[in-house]
Design a protein around this motif. Structure first.
Motif, short mmCIF file in Angstrom:
data_model
loop_
_atom_site.label_atom_id
_atom_site.label_comp_id
_atom_site.label_asym_id
_atom_site.label_seq_id
_atom_site.Cartn_x
_atom_site.Cartn_y
_atom_site.Cartn_z
N PRO A 1 -0.65 -166.87 32.01
CA PRO A 1 -1.52 -166.24 33.02
C PRO A 1 -1.08 -166.48 34.46
N LYS A 2 -0.27 -167.52 34.71
CA LYS A 2 0.19 -167.78 36.07
C LYS A 2 1.11 -166.67 36.58
N ASN A 3 1.60 -165.82 35.66
CA ASN A 3 2.50 -164.75 36.06
C ASN A 3 1.78 -163.43 36.36
N ILE A 4 0.48 -163.41 36.20
CA ILE A 4 -0.27 -162.17 36.34
C ILE A 4 -0.07 -161.55 37.72
N ASN A 5 -0.22 -162.33 38.78
CA ASN A 5 -0.12 -161.78 40.13
C ASN A 5 1.26 -161.22 40.43
N VAL A 6 2.31 -161.86 39.90
CA VAL A 6 3.67 -161.35 40.10
C VAL A 6 3.81 -159.98 39.45
N PHE A 7 3.32 -159.84 38.23
CA PHE A 7 3.40 -158.56 37.53
C PHE A 7 2.70 -157.47 38.33
N LYS A 8 1.53 -157.78 38.85
CA LYS A 8 0.77 -156.79 39.60
C LYS A 8 1.49 -156.39 40.88
N ARG A 9 2.06 -157.37 41.58
CA ARG A 9 2.78 -157.07 42.82
C ARG A 9 3.99 -156.19 42.56
N LEU A 10 4.56 -156.30 41.37
CA LEU A 10 5.77 -155.54 41.05
C LEU A 10 5.46 -154.20 40.38
N GLY A 11 4.19 -153.80 40.41
CA GLY A 11 3.87 -152.43 40.05
C GLY A 11 3.39 -152.18 38.64
N ASP B 1 0.81 -151.48 36.03
CA ASP B 1 -0.53 -150.94 36.25
C ASP B 1 -1.63 -151.85 35.72
N SER B 2 -1.43 -152.37 34.51
CA SER B 2 -2.43 -153.24 33.91
C SER B 2 -1.74 -154.45 33.31
N VAL B 3 -2.27 -155.63 33.62
CA VAL B 3 -1.68 -156.88 33.13
C VAL B 3 -2.72 -157.59 32.29
N VAL B 4 -2.33 -157.91 31.06
CA VAL B 4 -3.26 -158.48 30.09
C VAL B 4 -2.79 -159.88 29.72
N SER B 5 -3.59 -160.87 29.99
CA SER B 5 -3.22 -162.23 29.58
C SER B 5 -3.52 -162.40 28.10
N SER B 6 -3.05 -163.49 27.55
CA SER B 6 -3.20 -163.70 26.11
C SER B 6 -4.64 -163.96 25.71
N THR B 7 -5.52 -164.13 26.67
CA THR B 7 -6.92 -164.33 26.36
C THR B 7 -7.79 -163.16 26.82
N ALA B 8 -7.13 -162.08 27.28
CA ALA B 8 -7.88 -160.94 27.80
C ALA B 8 -8.19 -159.94 26.70
N ARG B 9 -9.00 -158.96 27.02
CA ARG B 9 -9.32 -157.89 26.09
C ARG B 9 -8.65 -156.62 26.58
N ILE B 10 -7.58 -156.24 25.90
CA ILE B 10 -6.80 -155.10 26.36
C ILE B 10 -7.60 -153.81 26.29
N ALA B 11 -8.53 -153.74 25.39
CA ALA B 11 -9.32 -152.52 25.25
C ALA B 11 -10.14 -152.24 26.50
N GLU B 12 -10.55 -153.30 27.20
CA GLU B 12 -11.33 -153.11 28.42
C GLU B 12 -10.47 -152.52 29.54
N ILE B 13 -9.17 -152.79 29.51
CA ILE B 13 -8.29 -152.35 30.58
C ILE B 13 -7.86 -150.91 30.39
N ILE B 14 -7.54 -150.50 29.16
CA ILE B 14 -7.05 -149.14 28.96
C ILE B 14 -8.08 -148.25 28.29
N GLY B 15 -9.30 -148.69 28.28
CA GLY B 15 -10.35 -147.92 27.62
C GLY B 15 -10.52 -146.52 28.16
N LYS B 16 -10.23 -146.33 29.45
CA LYS B 16 -10.38 -145.01 30.05
C LYS B 16 -9.28 -144.06 29.59
N GLU B 17 -8.14 -144.62 29.18
CA GLU B 17 -7.04 -143.78 28.72
C GLU B 17 -7.05 -143.58 27.22
N VAL B 18 -7.54 -144.55 26.47
CA VAL B 18 -7.50 -144.49 25.02
C VAL B 18 -8.86 -144.89 24.45
N ASP B 19 -9.38 -144.10 23.58
CA ASP B 19 -10.65 -144.41 22.93
C ASP B 19 -10.35 -145.07 21.59
#
Length: 222
Positions: free
Chosen positions: A105-115, A117-135
């Protein structure tokens, strides 16, 4: 949607299996030949295309159909590979949406700065991030793997530094340290050992926790 998934491990496999019933066009890419043979058997008849090779290779990604992809999801076990795959997709092929799994998770901000679109840590819920694109259904259970000790830093090559003007192979970086990307005048370069570093280059360095702080000795002004 046309979706490319980089990484055929547990996360990528169950992600593809979860998305398959939604009738998306799915391509699963992995560079482990034996794993691809196993997946080819397990995914037979699922409608998921399987491609053996490096998900950070431009030519392989063209074979995967990246030029018409709506989304690229990089979920390998290596943060640096996920980052580079997303950078290629976004910068070179204009893929509308990129998603990267981040093991540390310490790398999340670097990924975001480098473009990415969505960064998912190993404890996150990916469905919440791309839910608008994929049902699709919640796949949080496949994103609970152990966080690694990889660290990523963005560092500029200073004029007069040890690295200036040298090829990456000549610098003599500590064992386990990798230069994953070079950003030069807003252009992203996927480097190899013969890539020359110039003053002003912004580089993405990947190393373990013990070695990451030593990178400044190579790239800062002496």
């Amino acid at each position: 949607m046309y979706i490319i998934i980089i990484g055929g491990g547990k996360v990528g496999y169950y992600l593809a299996k979860t998305l398959a019933p939604e009738h998306h066009k799915l391509v699963l890419v992995d560079e482990d030949y034996d794993l691809c043979k196993k997946l080819a058997s397990e995914l037979s008849g699922s409608g998921i295309d399987l491609l053996y090779g490096d998900g950070t290779n431009t030519y392989l990604m063209k074979d995967a159909g990246i030029e018409k992809a709506d989304m690229l999801i990089a979920v390998t076990g290596y943060d640096q590979n996920n980052l580079v795959a997303c950078q290629l997709a976004k910068k070179y092929f204009a893929v509308p949406h990129t998603i990267a799994r981040v093991n540390n998770p310490k790398n999340i901000n670097v990924f975001k700065r480098l473009g990415v679109d969505s960064v998912v840590s190993s404890t996150a819920r990916i469905a919440e991030i791309i839910g608008k694109e994929v049902d699709w259904t919640d796949i949080n259970r496949v994103l609970m793997e152990k966080v690694g000790d990889v660290r990523i830093r963005e560092v500029s090559v200073a004029e007069g530094s040890l690295a200036e003007g040298k090829n990456i192979a000549e610098i003599g970086l500590p064992k386990g340290t990798i230069i994953a990307s070079v950003i030069r005048k807003n252009k992203i370069i996927v480097p190899n050992g013969q890539t020359q570093l110039l003053a002003g280059d912004d580089i993405i360095v990947v190393a373990n926790e013990d070695g990451i702080e030593h990178i400044y000795d190579y790239f800062s002004k002496r």
